[in-house]
Write a protein that holds these residues in place. Structure first.
Motif, PDB file in Angstrom:
ATOM      1  N   ASN A 357       0.829  -1.205   0.000  1.00  0.00           N
ATOM      2  CA  ASN A 357       0.000   0.000   0.000  1.00  0.00           C
ATOM      3  C   ASN A 357       0.865   1.258   0.000  1.00  0.00           C
ATOM      4  N   LYS A 358       1.955   1.220   0.738  1.00  0.00           N
ATOM      5  CA  LYS A 358       2.830   2.397   0.849  1.00  0.00           C
ATOM      6  C   LYS A 358       3.449   2.763  -0.494  1.00  0.00           C
ATOM      7  N   ILE A 359       3.942   1.756  -1.235  1.00  0.00           N
ATOM      8  CA  ILE A 359       4.598   2.073  -2.508  1.00  0.00           C
ATOM      9  C   ILE A 359       3.583   2.520  -3.549  1.00  0.00           C
ATOM     10  N   ARG A 360       2.311   2.199  -3.320  1.00  0.00           N
ATOM     11  CA  ARG A 360       1.236   2.648  -4.216  1.00  0.00           C
ATOM     12  C   ARG A 360       0.768   4.066  -3.913  1.00  0.00           C
ATOM     13  N   THR A 361       1.012   4.547  -2.697  1.00  0.00           N
ATOM     14  CA  THR A 361       0.392   5.811  -2.266  1.00  0.00           C
ATOM     15  C   THR A 361       1.379   6.895  -1.832  1.00  0.00           C
ATOM     16  N   VAL A 362       2.629   6.523  -1.541  1.00  0.00           N
ATOM     17  CA  VAL A 362       3.618   7.505  -1.061  1.00  0.00           C
ATOM     18  C   VAL A 362       4.768   7.589  -2.059  1.00  0.00           C
ATOM     19  N   THR A 363       5.112   8.790  -2.470  1.00  0.00           N
ATOM     20  CA  THR A 363       6.158   8.996  -3.468  1.00  0.00           C
ATOM     21  C   THR A 363       7.516   8.533  -2.947  1.00  0.00           C
ATOM     22  N   VAL A 364       8.213   7.775  -3.749  1.00  0.00           N
ATOM     23  CA  VAL A 364       9.552   7.287  -3.400  1.00  0.00           C
ATOM     24  C   VAL A 364      10.541   8.456  -3.416  1.00  0.00           C
ATOM     25  N   SER A 365      11.400   8.525  -2.410  1.00  0.00           N
ATOM     26  CA  SER A 365      12.379   9.613  -2.353  1.00  0.00           C
ATOM     27  C   SER A 365      13.433   9.441  -3.431  1.00  0.00           C
ATOM     28  N   GLU A 366      14.041  10.546  -3.840  1.00  0.00           N
ATOM     29  CA  GLU A 366      15.094  10.492  -4.851  1.00  0.00           C
ATOM     30  C   GLU A 366      16.285   9.676  -4.360  1.00  0.00           C
ATOM     31  N   LYS A 367      16.605   9.776  -3.082  1.00  0.00           N
ATOM     32  CA  LYS A 367      17.738   9.023  -2.548  1.00  0.00           C
ATOM     33  C   LYS A 367      17.489   7.516  -2.651  1.00  0.00           C
ATOM     34  N   GLU A 368      16.302   7.078  -2.229  1.00  0.00           N
ATOM     35  CA  GLU A 368      16.002   5.654  -2.291  1.00  0.00           C
ATOM     36  C   GLU A 368      16.014   5.166  -3.738  1.00  0.00           C
ATOM     37  N   LEU A 369      15.461   5.959  -4.634  1.00  0.00           N
ATOM     38  CA  LEU A 369      15.427   5.585  -6.042  1.00  0.00           C
ATOM     39  C   LEU A 369      16.840   5.497  -6.620  1.00  0.00           C
ATOM     40  N   ASN A 370      17.694   6.461  -6.300  1.00  0.00           N
ATOM     41  CA  ASN A 370      19.066   6.458  -6.810  1.00  0.00           C
ATOM     42  C   ASN A 370      19.880   5.302  -6.239  1.00  0.00           C
TER      43      ASN A 370
END
Length: 691
Positions: A357-370
């Motif tokens: 649910n969290k990954i569907r509703t809360v934007t992933v941070s740039e740091k985590e994505l990088n």
């Protein structure tokens, strides 16, 4: 026979040394590099087979893979036929006996694996032409030997027996049935019945029907002569004629609600928990790369969210992961899964749902994505060092209708994925409200908890299945116990059943020999166990040609375990337990006044009384026969709680005493089977032997 918790804990400790995970901080990645896998030379043969050749002179070796990209086929009531057919390929041809064929491969120091749908091999460059000859001969001129056929069936039957009570095997089996539906190739599994339906006369027709070149791809990578190899393959395979490809259309189950699907496994030590849903995904789909990155964030490794939350923050499990698949012929699967402690199973279900649910509703941070992108870069570059990986990429390009620069631009496409795409992809493919939660574990403990799980304000429905995926009514996990049944009557019935107190008290020593099976071990140890009244014990495990693997002794007061040349004294808690033993048959000395009947419920299809014998220890007695069928014990080791189950079966009479000749010990991921080969009562044994 006493299989000590100390031994089980030591095995767990050894295995844990090999499973440590590097959790160091992932460095920030630079610009995405472009990967050059080499431009392949291709050649289409008249029979439909396509040659794909990649020259690589780094090492004087050649790797090849012959892959048949045929649609999946149901094996119906003969599931296992394809596997058996593949297993007896390479066991001789019309030109070579089995021994000659294997000797030729060994002489070259080569590898060759032949199968109905895929064959592969590798060798030094100088032996490559000869290895090609051997491969072609093995596939085009096979001799199917009935003796090899029978051996393969026997191995399959042994595999079924090994998985009979496997919680993990039951979980995977039911998951596939629920997701794809009965009759779908992905939901089929081998049974004794399906094997019995397979006869030797089925093998050759099955091979000829399915081993056809229409959709065959022959990938060769390494240091070899391209033109010479093309000519050789054309000559070797020119008699391989086209056949008819069976086009099939299998429809997966439709999922209209998220519910819990429970599989009762009374012998479970821990629970298998999976959330899954079907997805439509091909590798040439525009969402493919974003889906890879999205899954990597959620549960694609030890640094991902699922494991960080469920293991690191909550301490529920050792690992929690997620995965996605592709399928050009139908539906694929998204799944998030873990194996967790029994008492926190319901909590683990909620945590998996929360993270999805969290990954569907809360934007992933740039740091985590990088950080995830940097991890992808490193893994991808390392993978391209392997010829088998390059072969896989090349096959994918051809069979999945990929752009010829797909892998060249792979990392740059990974690098271009945005946070917005992550959220959109998660909502599209992680179907939180149209999925299946499959839980496999001990129903007597879990059923009531699972039936009270609510998510997003809604109580989740619970459906019940047996371990073969058949829908069943909710079992009666805790049956009513008659008022005249007590711990004392159960213990007395057991004592009388196995021989009576007078006969048991006449036994002063027990000497056993047993064959030990440790799944995954390349050897089968022999165990020699000796016990002398009241509490002297000795156990020695050895392997022919390797000597003694482990020795454990207790002389009535002190004891030790010796392993790998190290003698380790018994710890205080084990010494206290050993010293407390009063005789060779525990039930003769039990104080039934302090014991408690916990429940009456099914164990492996039989009703059994669960009796608490002492703190964190339970015995299970068959309600009908009175025999002991299982024990359960929880101990602390290195700050962790270890629950071990020992199952007893194959009771045989020895000198008027019924004795269990088979013992199966499960402790966490470890499983050990003892098949007793001899039992001697009242052998003369000196006390000095136990020193």
């Amino acid at each position: 026979m006493k299989i000590h918790t100390y031994l089980i804990a030591s095995l767990l400790f050894i295995s844990s040394l090999n499973a440590q995970v590097d959790r160091s901080k992932i460095p920030t990645g630079g610009p995405a590099p472009k990967i050059n896998l080499g431009k392949p030379v291709t050649k289409d043969l008249k029979n439909g087979m396509k040659l794909i050749l990649v020259k690589n002179n780094k090492l004087p070796r050649v790797f090849f893979n012959l892959f048949l990209d045929n649609p999946p086929q149901s094996e119906g009531d003969k599931v296992g036929l394809s596997g058996i057919t593949s297993s007896i390929l390479g066991k001789g041809t019309k030109n070579y006996s089995k021994e000659e064929f294997i000797d030729e491969i060994d002489f070259m120091g080569a590898n060759l694996n032949l199968g109905v749908s895929s064959s592969s091999g590798s060798s030094l460059s100088k032996f490559f032409p000869e290895l090609l000859n051997m491969m072609a001969d093995g596939l085009l001129n096979p001799i199917f030997d009935e003796e090899e056929f029978n051996k393969s069936k026997e191995r399959s039957i042994e595999g079924i027996k090994a998985d009979e009570n496997s919680v993990t095997a039951a979980s995977r089996r039911v998951e596939n049935i629920l997701l794809y539906g009965i009759g779908h190739p992905k939901s089929e599994y081998i049974t004794k019945e399906s094997l019995s339906n397979i006869v030797f006369e089925d093998v050759e027709p099955h091979f000829k029907k399915n081993f056809i070149p229409n959709n065959a791809y022959f990938i060769i990578i390494g240091d070899f002569d391209i033109n010479g190899t093309i000519n050789q393959i054309e000559n070797l395979f020119k008699k391989w004629k086209k056949g008819k490809v069976q086009n099939t259309n299998y429809i997966s189950n439709e999922i209209d609600e998220t519910a819990i699907h429970f599989v009762d496994m009374p012998n479970a030590i821990q629970s298998e928990v999976t959330f899954q849903n079907s997805i439509s995904m091909k590798m040439n789909n525009d969402d493919y790369i974003p889906l890879l990155v999205t899954n990597k964030i959620l549960g694609g490794g030890p640094e991902a969210r699922l494991e960080q939350q469920i293991r690191e923050n909550k301490g529920y499990t050792y690992a929690a992961r997620s995965s996605t698949g592709t399928n050009k012929y139908g539906k694929a699967r998204f799944g998030a899964f873990t194996s967790t402690r029994e008492e926190v199973t319901d909590s683990a279900v909620i945590e998996i749902l929360n993270e999805i649910n969290k990954i569907r509703t809360v934007t992933v941070s740039e740091k985590e994505l990088n950080d995830v992108k940097a991890k992808y870069f490193g893994n991808f570059v390392l993978a391209t060092e392997s010829p088998s990986t390059i072969a896989s990429y090349t096959i994918n390009t051809e069979t999945q209708d990929l752009d010829e620069d797909f892998y060249k631009n792979y990392l740059s496409n990974i690098n271009s994925v945005t946070s917005a795409e992550i959220m959109n992809t998660a909502n599209k493919y992680f179907k939180l409200f149209n999925g299946q939660i499959v839980v496999t574990g001990k129903g007597a403990t879990l059923a009531d908890k699972l039936e009270n799980i609510t998510f997003e304000g809604k109580k989740l429905a619970v459906y019940y299945y047996d371990k073969y995926g058949n829908s069943i009514e909710k079992p009666v996990f805790n049956k009513e116990i008659s008022s005249d049944i007590t711990a004392e009557t159960i213990i007395k019935k057991y004592i009388e059943k196995i021989g009576g107190s007078e006969k048991l008290n006449s036994v002063s020593s027990i000497s056993l020999e047993a064959s030990v099976t440790i799944p995954g071990a390349p050897f089968k140890p022999k165990a020699i166990i000796k016990e002398k009244s009241p509490n002297l014990t000795s156990m020695e495990m050895s392997v022919e040609g390797m000597g003694t693997l482990m020795k454990q002794k207790f002389d009535g007061n002190n004891g030790y375990m010796e392993q790998m040349g190290q003698k380790i004294p018994m710890e205080n808690d084990q010494l206290e337990s050993e010293r407390g033993q009063k005789g060779l048959f525990d039930e003769l000395y039990m104080n039934t006044n302090t014991m408690e009947i916990i429940s009456l419920g099914p164990i492996d299809g039989k009703d059994a009384y669960k009796i608490k014998t002492k703190e964190n220890s339970f015995n299970y007695y068959d309600a009908e026969s009175g025999l002991l069928i299982m024990t359960e014990e929880s101990t602390s080791q290195g700050g962790n709680t270890i629950t071990s189950l020992t199952k007893f079966s194959d009771y045989r009479e020895v000198d008027g005493i019924l004795y269990a000749f088979k013992r199966e010990i499960n402790a966490g991921p470890q499983k050990i089977e003892f098949e007793i080969t001899s039992v001697i009562f009242n052998e003369e044994i000196s006390d000095e032997f136990f020193k």
